[in-house]
Design a protein around this motif. Structure first.
Motif, PDB file in Angstrom:
ATOM      1  N   ALA A  57       0.838  -1.198   0.000  1.00 25.71           N
ATOM      2  CA  ALA A  57       0.000   0.000   0.000  1.00 25.71           C
ATOM      3  C   ALA A  57       0.874   1.250   0.000  1.00 25.71           C
ATOM      4  CB  ALA A  57      -0.908   0.011   1.229  1.00 25.71           C
ATOM      5  N   LEU A  58       0.400   2.278  -0.655  1.00 25.65           N
ATOM      6  CA  LEU A  58       1.048   3.582  -0.689  1.00 25.65           C
ATOM      7  C   LEU A  58       0.111   4.574  -0.023  1.00 25.65           C
ATOM      8  CD1 LEU A  58       3.001   5.825  -1.624  1.00 25.65           C
ATOM      9  CD2 LEU A  58       1.855   5.748  -3.856  1.00 25.65           C
ATOM     10  N   ARG A  62      -4.049   0.587  -1.691  1.00 29.03           N
ATOM     11  CA  ARG A  62      -3.440  -0.638  -2.214  1.00 29.03           C
ATOM     12  C   ARG A  62      -2.943  -0.414  -3.635  1.00 29.03           C
ATOM     13  NH1 ARG A  62      -5.950  -6.661  -1.763  1.00 29.03           N
ATOM     14  NH2 ARG A  62      -5.972  -5.944   0.391  1.00 29.03           N
ATOM     15  N   ILE A  63      -1.672  -0.724  -3.881  1.00 30.14           N
ATOM     16  CA  ILE A  63      -1.102  -0.524  -5.208  1.00 30.14           C
ATOM     17  C   ILE A  63      -0.580  -1.807  -5.834  1.00 30.14           C
ATOM     18  CG2 ILE A  63      -0.528   1.915  -4.846  1.00 30.14           C
ATOM     19  CD1 ILE A  63       2.360   0.985  -4.299  1.00 30.14           C
ATOM     20  N   LEU A 194       7.551 -10.340   7.732  1.00 29.48           N
ATOM     21  CA  LEU A 194       6.130 -10.236   8.049  1.00 29.48           C
ATOM     22  C   LEU A 194       5.569  -8.864   7.689  1.00 29.48           C
ATOM     23  CD1 LEU A 194       5.937 -12.065  11.495  1.00 29.48           C
ATOM     24  CD2 LEU A 194       5.690 -13.006   9.193  1.00 29.48           C
ATOM     25  N   ARG A 195       6.457  -7.883   7.659  1.00 34.51           N
ATOM     26  CA  ARG A 195       6.012  -6.519   7.339  1.00 34.51           C
ATOM     27  C   ARG A 195       7.216  -5.703   6.881  1.00 34.51           C
ATOM     28  NH1 ARG A 195       1.652  -3.130   8.700  1.00 34.51           N
ATOM     29  NH2 ARG A 195       2.153  -0.942   9.018  1.00 34.51           N
ATOM     30  N   THR A 196       6.992  -4.815   5.929  1.00 29.71           N
ATOM     31  CA  THR A 196       8.021  -3.888   5.477  1.00 29.71           C
ATOM     32  C   THR A 196       7.440  -2.482   5.449  1.00 29.71           C
ATOM     33  OG1 THR A 196       9.005  -5.588   4.045  1.00 29.71           O
ATOM     34  CG2 THR A 196       9.652  -3.319   3.644  1.00 29.71           C
ATOM     35  N   GLU A 197       8.168  -1.534   6.028  1.00 35.31           N
ATOM     36  CA  GLU A 197       7.763  -0.130   6.008  1.00 35.31           C
ATOM     37  C   GLU A 197       8.869   0.663   5.314  1.00 35.31           C
ATOM     38  OE1 GLU A 197       7.248   0.681  10.118  1.00 35.31           O
ATOM     39  OE2 GLU A 197       5.377  -0.446  10.293  1.00 35.31           O
ATOM     40  N   SER A 198       8.517   1.350   4.238  1.00 37.34           N
ATOM     41  CA  SER A 198       9.510   2.050   3.431  1.00 37.34           C
ATOM     42  C   SER A 198       9.115   3.498   3.187  1.00 37.34           C
ATOM     43  CB  SER A 198       9.681   1.347   2.075  1.00 37.34           C
ATOM     44  OG  SER A 198      10.046  -0.004   2.234  1.00 37.34           O
ATOM     45  N   PHE A 205       5.447   3.531   1.930  1.00 43.31           N
ATOM     46  CA  PHE A 205       4.936   2.242   1.500  1.00 43.31           C
ATOM     47  C   PHE A 205       4.872   1.282   2.680  1.00 43.31           C
ATOM     48  CE2 PHE A 205       7.025   4.120  -2.152  1.00 43.31           C
ATOM     49  CZ  PHE A 205       6.163   3.859  -3.213  1.00 43.31           C
ATOM     50  N   THR A 206       3.855   0.451   2.691  1.00 40.83           N
ATOM     51  CA  THR A 206       3.752  -0.626   3.671  1.00 40.83           C
ATOM     52  C   THR A 206       3.446  -1.918   2.928  1.00 40.83           C
ATOM     53  OG1 THR A 206       2.917   0.869   5.377  1.00 40.83           O
ATOM     54  CG2 THR A 206       2.576  -1.490   5.716  1.00 40.83           C
TER      55      THR A 206
END
Length: 231
Positions: A57-58, A62-63, A194-198, A205-206
């Motif tokens: 998601a941005l 959701r992208i 399990l999760r990425t936060e950028s 972005f998640t």
């Protein structure tokens, strides 16, 4: 391309064996005491070992939504570009077909006519124009490699231990210029993300890993709906 098309936003993908990876009772995997290089190698091995479903998601929108079977050679999903156009793709081995969610002059058939929704254009990495660009983004989404961050000269450090969805994780932090990302890797069972936060430029972005080990049904588009190749 938003989502998986560039830099740290492409850090997202991994594997496991059930929803959100192994059960909470799985044995510790020891990544806390391992080097970053060793951790990345183990994550890439996990990528080749099972199937994954991830959503990116941005800013809460959701992208991308991608499902990849073992190794990513069979893969399906949706990617969204920087102009908000969404592209559905299906990959089976060396073949990839793309159809737009809505008509766009960006993607045209061999006659120069924009591809209609529901019609599938075969694309390859070296296809001309936007078709090749979409093929490369699709390949990156289906075949992620965490170790590529080292080759692209990201600065990588291990962070604190915490929990995601009740499961213990180790934070792996990556930076390159103003771009930064945190990947949360399970410290029990396989070291799956399990999760990425950028954060890239002005964008946040998640990426969440919806399921591991689930085998999606991926089929070739109907022959009557497939357009002639570009070359």
């Amino acid at each position: 391309m938003c989502g998986l098309g560039f830099g740290l936003a492409a850090l997202a993908m991994a594997a496991g064996c059930s929803s959100h990876g192994d059960s909470p009772s799985a044995e510790p995997n020891g990544i806390e005491g391992q080097s970053v290089d060793r951790i990345l190698t183990r994550v890439d091995s996990a990528l080749d070992a099972t199937s994954v479903h991830f959503v990116q998601a941005l800013g809460g929108r959701r992208i991308s939504d991608v499902q990849a079977l073992h190794g990513g050679d069979n893969c399906t999903g949706l990617l969204t570009d920087e102009d908000g156009f969404a592209w559905h793709f299906t990959t089976l081995g060396a073949q990839t077909w793309i159809t737009p969610q809505r008509r766009s002059a960006k993607l045209a058939d061999r006659t120069g006519t924009p591809v209609e929704p529901g019609r599938y254009l075969p694309v390859e990495l070296d296809s001309p124009g936007y078709a090749g660009k979409l093929a490369r983004y699709t390949s990156g989404a289906c075949h992620p490699r965490f170790f590529a961050m080292k080759q692209q000269h990201f600065t990588l450090i291990k962070g604190a231990e915490t929990r995601v969805n009740g499961r213990p994780v180790l934070a792996l932090k990556a930076t390159q210029g103003s771009a930064r990302s945190t990947v949360y890797l399970a410290t029990t069972g396989e070291p799956v993300p399990l999760r990425t936060e950028s954060h890239v430029g002005k964008d946040d972005f998640t990426t969440t890993w919806e399921d591991y080990g689930v085998r999606p049904r991926i089929t070739k588009p109907a022959t009557a709906k497939i357009l002639p190749p570009l070359s």
